[in-house]
Design a protein around this motif. Structure first.
Motif, PDB file in Angstrom:
ATOM      1  N   LYS A  20       0.839  -1.208   0.000  1.00 26.75           N
ATOM      2  CA  LYS A  20       0.000   0.000   0.000  1.00 26.75           C
ATOM      3  C   LYS A  20       0.869   1.251   0.000  1.00 26.75           C
ATOM      4  O   LYS A  20       0.569   2.232  -0.689  1.00 26.75           O
ATOM      5  N   ILE A  21       1.933   1.230   0.784  1.00 27.51           N
ATOM      6  CA  ILE A  21       2.873   2.357   0.767  1.00 27.51           C
ATOM      7  C   ILE A  21       3.457   2.510  -0.626  1.00 27.51           C
ATOM      8  O   ILE A  21       3.538   3.613  -1.173  1.00 27.51           O
ATOM      9  N   ALA A  22       3.877   1.381  -1.207  1.00 30.80           N
ATOM     10  CA  ALA A  22       4.501   1.405  -2.531  1.00 30.80           C
ATOM     11  C   ALA A  22       3.580   2.032  -3.570  1.00 30.80           C
ATOM     12  O   ALA A  22       4.022   2.786  -4.437  1.00 30.80           O
ATOM     13  N   ARG A  23       2.288   1.731  -3.471  1.00 36.35           N
ATOM     14  CA  ARG A  23       1.343   2.215  -4.482  1.00 36.35           C
ATOM     15  C   ARG A  23       0.891   3.646  -4.229  1.00 36.35           C
ATOM     16  O   ARG A  23       0.718   4.422  -5.169  1.00 36.35           O
ATOM     17  N   PRO A  28       3.981   8.503  -3.111  1.00 36.70           N
ATOM     18  CA  PRO A  28       4.802   8.781  -4.287  1.00 36.70           C
ATOM     19  C   PRO A  28       6.298   8.718  -3.985  1.00 36.70           C
ATOM     20  O   PRO A  28       6.773   9.233  -2.977  1.00 36.70           O
ATOM     21  N   GLU A  29       7.024   8.065  -4.864  1.00 35.68           N
ATOM     22  CA  GLU A  29       8.486   8.000  -4.814  1.00 35.68           C
ATOM     23  C   GLU A  29       9.028   7.329  -3.548  1.00 35.68           C
ATOM     24  O   GLU A  29      10.206   7.469  -3.226  1.00 35.68           O
ATOM     25  N   SER A  30       8.192   6.610  -2.825  1.00 37.61           N
ATOM     26  CA  SER A  30       8.679   5.928  -1.622  1.00 37.61           C
ATOM     27  C   SER A  30       9.702   4.862  -2.011  1.00 37.61           C
ATOM     28  O   SER A  30       9.606   4.225  -3.057  1.00 37.61           O
ATOM     29  N   GLU A  31      10.701   4.705  -1.154  1.00 36.21           N
ATOM     30  CA  GLU A  31      11.751   3.712  -1.356  1.00 36.21           C
ATOM     31  C   GLU A  31      11.732   2.748  -0.180  1.00 36.21           C
ATOM     32  O   GLU A  31      11.754   3.169   0.969  1.00 36.21           O
ATOM     33  N   ILE A  32      11.665   1.457  -0.469  1.00 33.38           N
ATOM     34  CA  ILE A  32      11.497   0.456   0.579  1.00 33.38           C
ATOM     35  C   ILE A  32      12.706  -0.480   0.631  1.00 33.38           C
ATOM     36  O   ILE A  32      13.130  -1.022  -0.385  1.00 33.38           O
ATOM     37  N   TYR A  33      13.237  -0.637   1.835  1.00 29.76           N
ATOM     38  CA  TYR A  33      14.284  -1.615   2.101  1.00 29.76           C
ATOM     39  C   TYR A  33      13.648  -2.829   2.768  1.00 29.76           C
ATOM     40  O   TYR A  33      12.917  -2.678   3.767  1.00 29.76           O
ATOM     41  N   VAL A  34      13.910  -4.021   2.244  1.00 26.23           N
ATOM     42  CA  VAL A  34      13.409  -5.253   2.848  1.00 26.23           C
ATOM     43  C   VAL A  34      14.596  -6.114   3.273  1.00 26.23           C
ATOM     44  O   VAL A  34      15.430  -6.489   2.442  1.00 26.23           O
ATOM     45  N   TYR A  45      12.714  14.927   1.754  1.00 28.35           N
ATOM     46  CA  TYR A  45      13.232  13.713   1.122  1.00 28.35           C
ATOM     47  C   TYR A  45      12.087  12.791   0.697  1.00 28.35           C
ATOM     48  O   TYR A  45      10.963  12.914   1.199  1.00 28.35           O
ATOM     49  N   PRO A  46      12.371  11.841  -0.191  1.00 29.09           N
ATOM     50  CA  PRO A  46      11.369  10.804  -0.477  1.00 29.09           C
ATOM     51  C   PRO A  46      11.140   9.966   0.781  1.00 29.09           C
ATOM     52  O   PRO A  46      12.032   9.830   1.621  1.00 29.09           O
ATOM     53  N   TRP A  47       9.940   9.412   0.908  1.00 29.34           N
ATOM     54  CA  TRP A  47       9.671   8.552   2.051  1.00 29.34           C
ATOM     55  C   TRP A  47      10.522   7.297   1.968  1.00 29.34           C
ATOM     56  O   TRP A  47      10.630   6.660   0.923  1.00 29.34           O
ATOM     57  N   LEU A  48      11.124   6.947   3.091  1.00 33.17           N
ATOM     58  CA  LEU A  48      12.035   5.814   3.174  1.00 33.17           C
ATOM     59  C   LEU A  48      11.476   4.843   4.207  1.00 33.17           C
ATOM     60  O   LEU A  48      11.128   5.233   5.329  1.00 33.17           O
ATOM     61  N   ILE A  49      11.378   3.573   3.836  1.00 30.73           N
ATOM     62  CA  ILE A  49      10.775   2.571   4.710  1.00 30.73           C
ATOM     63  C   ILE A  49      11.746   1.412   4.902  1.00 30.73           C
ATOM     64  O   ILE A  49      12.309   0.888   3.935  1.00 30.73           O
ATOM     65  N   LEU A  50      11.924   1.017   6.151  1.00 31.59           N
ATOM     66  CA  LEU A  50      12.735  -0.153   6.483  1.00 31.59           C
ATOM     67  C   LEU A  50      11.825  -1.240   7.026  1.00 31.59           C
ATOM     68  O   LEU A  50      11.097  -1.027   7.998  1.00 31.59           O
ATOM     69  N   TYR A  51      11.864  -2.415   6.397  1.00 30.78           N
ATOM     70  CA  TYR A  51      11.130  -3.568   6.915  1.00 30.78           C
ATOM     71  C   TYR A  51      12.119  -4.677   7.235  1.00 30.78           C
ATOM     72  O   TYR A  51      12.924  -5.074   6.384  1.00 30.78           O
ATOM     73  N   ASP A  86       3.720  -4.258  -6.980  1.00 36.75           N
ATOM     74  CA  ASP A  86       3.814  -2.920  -6.367  1.00 36.75           C
ATOM     75  C   ASP A  86       5.004  -2.844  -5.417  1.00 36.75           C
ATOM     76  O   ASP A  86       5.764  -1.871  -5.423  1.00 36.75           O
ATOM     77  N   LEU A  87       5.166  -3.884  -4.602  1.00 36.71           N
ATOM     78  CA  LEU A  87       6.250  -3.880  -3.633  1.00 36.71           C
ATOM     79  C   LEU A  87       7.608  -3.968  -4.324  1.00 36.71           C
ATOM     80  O   LEU A  87       8.546  -3.232  -3.975  1.00 36.71           O
ATOM     81  N   ARG A  88       7.707  -4.800  -5.327  1.00 33.96           N
ATOM     82  CA  ARG A  88       8.980  -4.924  -6.043  1.00 33.96           C
ATOM     83  C   ARG A  88       9.373  -3.600  -6.693  1.00 33.96           C
ATOM     84  O   ARG A  88      10.556  -3.220  -6.702  1.00 33.96           O
ATOM     85  N   ASN A  89       8.392  -2.892  -7.233  1.00 36.64           N
ATOM     86  CA  ASN A  89       8.683  -1.603  -7.872  1.00 36.64           C
ATOM     87  C   ASN A  89       9.316  -0.620  -6.880  1.00 36.64           C
ATOM     88  O   ASN A  89      10.252   0.105  -7.211  1.00 36.64           O
ATOM     89  N   ALA A  90       8.779  -0.609  -5.649  1.00 35.91           N
ATOM     90  CA  ALA A  90       9.303   0.323  -4.639  1.00 35.91           C
ATOM     91  C   ALA A  90      10.655  -0.125  -4.104  1.00 35.91           C
ATOM     92  O   ALA A  90      11.496   0.704  -3.774  1.00 35.91           O
ATOM     93  N   VAL A  91      10.860  -1.440  -4.008  1.00 39.98           N
ATOM     94  CA  VAL A  91      12.133  -1.962  -3.532  1.00 39.98           C
ATOM     95  C   VAL A  91      13.227  -1.769  -4.583  1.00 39.98           C
ATOM     96  O   VAL A  91      14.407  -1.636  -4.256  1.00 39.98           O
ATOM     97  N   ASN A  92      12.820  -1.719  -5.818  1.00 40.62           N
ATOM     98  CA  ASN A  92      13.782  -1.594  -6.930  1.00 40.62           C
ATOM     99  C   ASN A  92      13.880  -0.173  -7.428  1.00 40.62           C
ATOM    100  O   ASN A  92      14.586   0.109  -8.404  1.00 40.62           O
ATOM    101  N   ARG A  93      13.170   0.781  -6.799  1.00 37.21           N
ATOM    102  CA  ARG A  93      13.097   2.166  -7.263  1.00 37.21           C
ATOM    103  C   ARG A  93      14.431   2.879  -7.090  1.00 37.21           C
ATOM    104  O   ARG A  93      15.121   2.678  -6.106  1.00 37.21           O
TER     105      ARG A  93
END
Length: 213
Positions: free
Chosen positions: A28-31, A34-40, A84-90, A206-213
């Motif tokens: 949901k964050i990824a979608r 905007p421009e969020s970057e996710i670390y898994v 900054y763009p939103w940055l998420i650590l999971y 959606d999640l892969r797009n944000a992790v690979n952004r």
């Protein structure tokens, strides 16, 4: 999610729905952010293996590298006032990763985690940690109490309930898979159900797009 840096702590026994909930939150964050970057960080390399090869997916022993990379970004943001763009650590199964390391390294990473939890909220950073038992020994300086959103799923032990939601230990009951309780800032106990995704492929995409952004 675009106003505050939330801290999610997801807890429950294996098979309780933690991974489904985590993927739902992250996708949901990824979608929608905007421009969020996710670390898994996926130490077990099982539930998020479909992210293999994505830029910010770190599995097994590389989980530490991913955490340190994320932490360096946080420290850079801490020293500047900017948007900054939103940055998420999971972090999936946080104890499995942490306890795989030598004692000295564990303490160093726990100290960094405490600093992240305490100081990154105003720097467009969200943190989500999943574990079966969030023992106090895994979080230095009482940093476990810095989580704003705490979720207990299915049939948490009395020990876990007392650790995370002591004010409600006489209210919380055993739940079926995918059902549990949530508190926000240790208040407002709410019974919750993990939503099962209708389109798993879209969620993964959606999640892969944000992790690979």
């Amino acid at each position: 999610m675009m106003k505050n840096g939330y801290r999610f702590l997801l807890s429950g026994p294996s098979g309780s729905g933690k991974t489904t909930l985590a993927q739902g939150i992250l996708s949901k964050i990824a979608r929608h952010v905007p421009e969020s970057e996710i670390y898994v960080l996926d130490y077990k390399n099982i539930d998020f293996a479909y992210l293999e090869g994505a830029k910010r997916y770190f599995k097994h022993d590389s989980s530490t590298d991913g955490f340190l990379e994320f932490y360096d970004i946080f420290e850079t943001r801490l020293s500047h006032n900017a948007t900054y763009p939103w940055l998420i650590l999971y972090i999936d199964e946080y104890p499995s990763w942490l306890l795989s390391l030598p004692s000295k390294e564990q303490k160093e990473l726990m100290s960094k985690m405490a600093r992240l939890l305490n100081l990154s909220r105003a720097k467009q950073i969200h943190i989500c940690v999943s574990c079966q038992k969030p023992l106090a020994d895994l979080f230095s300086s009482g940093s476990r109490e810095s989580f704003s959103h705490k979720v207990l799923l299915q049939a948490p032990s009395k020990e876990t309930v007392t650790m995370l939601m002591p004010n409600y230990k006489d209210v919380i009951e055993t739940c079926p898979t995918g059902v549990g309780y949530m508190t926000v800032n240790d208040t407002t106990l709410t019974k919750v159900r993990v939503p099962f995704p209708q389109n798993v492929d879209a969620m993964h995409r959606d999640l892969r797009n944000a992790v690979n952004r």
